[in-house]
Design a protein around this motif. Structure first.
Motif, PDB file in Angstrom:
ATOM      1  N   ILE A 228       7.651  10.377   7.173  1.00 42.36           N
ATOM      2  CA  ILE A 228       6.435  10.027   6.439  1.00 42.36           C
ATOM      3  C   ILE A 228       6.495   8.459   6.075  1.00 42.36           C
ATOM      4  O   ILE A 228       5.263   7.781   6.039  1.00 42.36           O
TER       5      ILE A 228
ATOM      6  N   SER B 194      -0.139   1.797  -7.376  1.00 41.26           N
ATOM      7  CA  SER B 194      -1.046   2.360  -6.817  1.00 41.26           C
ATOM      8  C   SER B 194      -2.360   2.152  -7.950  1.00 41.26           C
ATOM      9  O   SER B 194      -3.337   2.757  -7.869  1.00 41.26           O
TER      10      SER B 194
ATOM     11  N   GLU C  88       0.747  -1.343  -0.019  1.00 42.88           N
ATOM     12  CA  GLU C  88      -0.022   0.112   0.115  1.00 42.88           C
ATOM     13  C   GLU C  88       0.676   1.388   0.015  1.00 42.88           C
ATOM     14  O   GLU C  88       0.378   2.233  -0.686  1.00 42.88           O
ATOM     15  N   LYS C  89       2.137   1.124   0.816  1.00 40.93           N
ATOM     16  CA  LYS C  89       2.789   2.390   0.947  1.00 40.93           C
ATOM     17  C   LYS C  89       3.816   2.571  -0.234  1.00 40.93           C
ATOM     18  O   LYS C  89       4.544   3.535   0.072  1.00 40.93           O
TER      19      LYS C  89
ATOM     20  N   LYS D  41      -3.956  16.060   2.927  1.00 40.08           N
ATOM     21  CA  LYS D  41      -4.236  14.800   2.933  1.00 40.08           C
ATOM     22  C   LYS D  41      -3.688  13.864   4.056  1.00 40.08           C
ATOM     23  O   LYS D  41      -2.829  13.470   4.117  1.00 40.08           O
TER      24      LYS D  41
ATOM     25  N   LYS E 147       3.895   5.831  -2.492  1.00 39.95           N
ATOM     26  CA  LYS E 147       4.366   6.890  -1.400  1.00 39.95           C
ATOM     27  C   LYS E 147       5.979   6.964  -1.245  1.00 39.95           C
ATOM     28  O   LYS E 147       6.659   7.943  -1.502  1.00 39.95           O
TER      29      LYS E 147
ATOM     30  N   GLU F 223      -4.239  11.516   5.717  1.00 41.10           N
ATOM     31  CA  GLU F 223      -4.010   9.972   5.709  1.00 41.10           C
ATOM     32  C   GLU F 223      -2.629   9.624   5.470  1.00 41.10           C
ATOM     33  O   GLU F 223      -2.334   8.509   5.570  1.00 41.10           O
ATOM     34  N   LEU F 224      -2.001  10.524   4.687  1.00 39.00           N
ATOM     35  CA  LEU F 224      -0.570  10.022   4.212  1.00 39.00           C
ATOM     36  C   LEU F 224       0.239   9.855   5.501  1.00 39.00           C
ATOM     37  O   LEU F 224       1.248   9.325   5.183  1.00 39.00           O
ATOM     38  N   LEU F 225      -0.080  10.518   6.512  1.00 41.54           N
ATOM     39  CA  LEU F 225       0.866  10.418   7.721  1.00 41.54           C
ATOM     40  C   LEU F 225       0.384   9.399   8.477  1.00 41.54           C
ATOM     41  O   LEU F 225       1.262   9.299   9.510  1.00 41.54           O
ATOM     42  N   LYS F 226      -0.556   8.704   8.430  1.00 39.58           N
ATOM     43  CA  LYS F 226      -0.881   7.457   9.255  1.00 39.58           C
ATOM     44  C   LYS F 226       0.242   6.498   9.111  1.00 39.58           C
ATOM     45  O   LYS F 226       0.641   6.005   8.173  1.00 39.58           O
TER      46      LYS F 226
ATOM     47  N   ILE G  19       0.718  18.726   4.265  1.00 37.77           N
ATOM     48  CA  ILE G  19      -0.070  17.363   4.004  1.00 37.77           C
ATOM     49  C   ILE G  19      -0.960  17.223   5.370  1.00 37.77           C
ATOM     50  O   ILE G  19      -2.354  16.274   4.763  1.00 37.77           O
ATOM     51  N   GLU G  20      -0.821  17.547   6.480  1.00 37.75           N
ATOM     52  CA  GLU G  20      -1.784  17.300   7.476  1.00 37.75           C
ATOM     53  C   GLU G  20      -3.082  18.236   7.027  1.00 37.75           C
ATOM     54  O   GLU G  20      -4.394  17.455   7.197  1.00 37.75           O
TER      55      GLU G  20
END
Lengths: 220, 155
Positions: free
Chosen positions: A77, B149, A39-40, A215, A43, A217-220, A211-212
Motif C-alpha cells: 500500500i 490530511s 499526500e501519502k 477506496k 496513510k 484510489e488508496l492503492l494508486k 480497499i479495492e
C-alpha cells in the motif's frame, strides 16, 4: 521476529544501522520525487499505527502464538513510505515495550523493511504496463491477478523476513550456548513462520480486496 | 552331608562380602539452607518458555558462562549463586532467537532472609499500562495522519 539487545555482536548492529540508513535515504529520495510527497503521509502514519499495535495482539496457534507483522501490506500500500514507516514503528515498539532493542533497531528494520520494499515491487506487477506477457486481461482476470499478487506480497514479505531473521541469528550464535539445540529450535520455529506467512497472505488479500472495492484510489 | 560342609566357608565369604557391601552403601546426608535464585521465563503473551537455554554469568567474569542449563516445562530454572561472588549476576534465557537478559543483584545483604524479586524490563508493566501506552502511541500516529490530511486554507 524482533532481535533483542545483546543477541548480536556490535559489528552486526552497526552494519544493520548502516544498511537501514542507506535504504532510508534511498526511500526518502524516491518519496521526494513524487509530485506531492506529503499526500501519502496520513496513510503511512495510520499503517504505522497498525504495525505498531499488531505486534501486541497475539493470535494463538498451538503450540505457540503469533502476531501479525503486516510488512507485506505496508509495502503493497505504501511503496517507499513503508521503509521509514516500519523503522519508526520498530523504534516505538523497542522504546515502549522492549520488543526488539535500540541497539538492534537497524538490523530489525532490515529484517522487516527490505521485504516490504520487495513486496511493493511485486505488487506493482498488477499494473498492465509492467506485465511480462502484455496480453489483455478481462476485469475478472485482473481481479484474480491482483489477489494472487497481494497474497504473494503478504506471504512473501513475511517469509523473507523469517529467512533473514534466521540467517542473522544462526550466523551470530553466541559460543556460550548449545548451538545444536538452538539451531533445532530455530528450524522448528520456521514451521510456525510458514503458517504465519500463509495467514499474512490471506489477510493481505482480504484487505487489498476490501480497499479495492471501497477506496481504490488508496492503492494508486 | 559332606557337600554341605564344603559349602559353609563359601557361605561365610559371601556373608562377609555382603556386610562389607552394606558398609560401603552407608551414606551421609547433610543439609543446610541456602538462598537460590528462581528464574521464570515466559513469552510476552504469557506462555512459558519451556526447554529454553539458560546461561548464568558471574559478576567477576561476565564473558564466560558460570552455569548452563535449560528451563523446565513451566519455564522455570533454579540455581544457587556463589555467595562469595557478590555483584550483578547476568542470566540469559534464549530460545529460537527469542529471549532476554536479566540482571540479578546478589551480595552480602542478600544473605539475610529477605527475598528480592525482579524482572526484565518489559514484564514490569501491567496489562492496563500496556494498553494505555499502546493507545497513546496510536493516538500519536493518528494525530500525525490528521495533521497531514487537514484541509489547506484557501487564499
Amino acid at each position: 521476529m524482533h532481535i533483542p539487545d545483546g543477541f548480536v555482536p556490535p559489528s552486526v548492529s552497526i552494519a544493520g544501522y548502516a544498511i537501514t540508513g542507506g535504504v532510508t535515504w534511498y526511500s526518502l529520495r524516491q518519496i521526494s520525487r513524487e509530485r506531492n510527497p506529503q499526500e501519502k503521509i496520513p496513510k503511512a502514519s495510520l499503517l504505522t499505527a497498525a504495525f505498531f499495535v499488531a505486534s501486541l495482539i497475539h493470535i494463538p496457534i498451538p503450540p505457540t502464538s503469533i502476531h501479525l507483522v503486516l510488512n507485506g501490506i505496508m509495502g503493497a500500500i505504501l511503496g517507499y513510505y513503508a521503509f521509514p514507516a516500519i523503522a519508526i514503528g520498530l523504534f516505538f515498539q523497542a522504546a515502549l515495550f522492549q520488543h526488539g532493542g535500540l541497539s538492534t533497531l537497524g538490523i530489525n528494520a532490515v529484517v522487516m523493511g527490505i521485504p516490504a520494499l520487495l513486496a511493493y515491487h511485486l505488487f506493482q506487477l498488477r499494473d498492465p504496463a509492467l506485465r511480462v506477457l502484455p496480453h489483455r486481461f478481462s476485469t475478472q482476470q485482473q481481479k484474480r491477478w491482483t489477489k494472487i499478487l497481494a497474497f504473494g506480497a503478504g506471504a512473501g514479505a513475511l517469509g523473507l523476513s523469517a529467512i533473514i531473521f534466521t540467517v542473522v541469528i544462526i550466523t551470530n550464535l553466541s559460543p556460550d550456548i548449545d548451538a545444536q539445540t538452538e539451531r533445532n529450535a530455530i528450524y522448528l520455529s520456521l514451521i510456525g513462520y510458514g503458517i504465519q506467512a500463509v495467514l499474512e497472505g490471506i489477510f493481505t488479500v482480504m484487505l487489498i480486496s476490501f480497499i479495492e472495492k471501497v477506496k481504490p484510489e488508496l492503492l494508486k | 552331608m559332606n557337600k554341605q560342609i564344603w559349602l559353609l566357608p563359601l557361605l561365610a565369604i559371601t556373608t562377609l562380602m555382603w556386610s562389607e557391601k552394606v558398609l560401603a552403601h552407608a551414606s551421609h546426608v547433610q543439609y543446610r539452607q541456602t538462598q537460590a535464585v528462581e528464574i521464570e521465563a515466559s513469552y510476552d503473551d504469557g506462555t512459558p518458555m519451556a526447554n529454553a537455554q539458560v546461561i548464568v554469568y558471574a559478576p567477576d567474569d561476565p564473558a564466560t558462562p558460570w552455569l548452563k542449563g535449560t528451563t523446565d516445562s513451566e519455564g522455570k530454572f533454579i540455581f544457587v549463586p556463589d555467595a562469595s561472588i557478590p555483584g550483578n549476576w547476568d542470566v540469559t534465557v534464549r530460545q529460537a532467537g527469542h529471549g532476554n537478559i536479566v540482571n540479578i543483584p546478589w551480595g552480602e545483604e542478600n544473605a539475610a532472609s529477605d527475598t528480592a524479586s525482579g524482572s526484565s524490563a518489559d514484564a514490569g508493566y501491567t496489562p492496563l499500562q500496556k494498553v494505555v501506552m499502546a493507545a497513546v502511541g496510536v493516538w500519536g500516529f493518528v494525530g500525525t495522519a490528521l495533521f497531514f490530511s487537514r484541509h489547506k486554507p484557501q487564499n
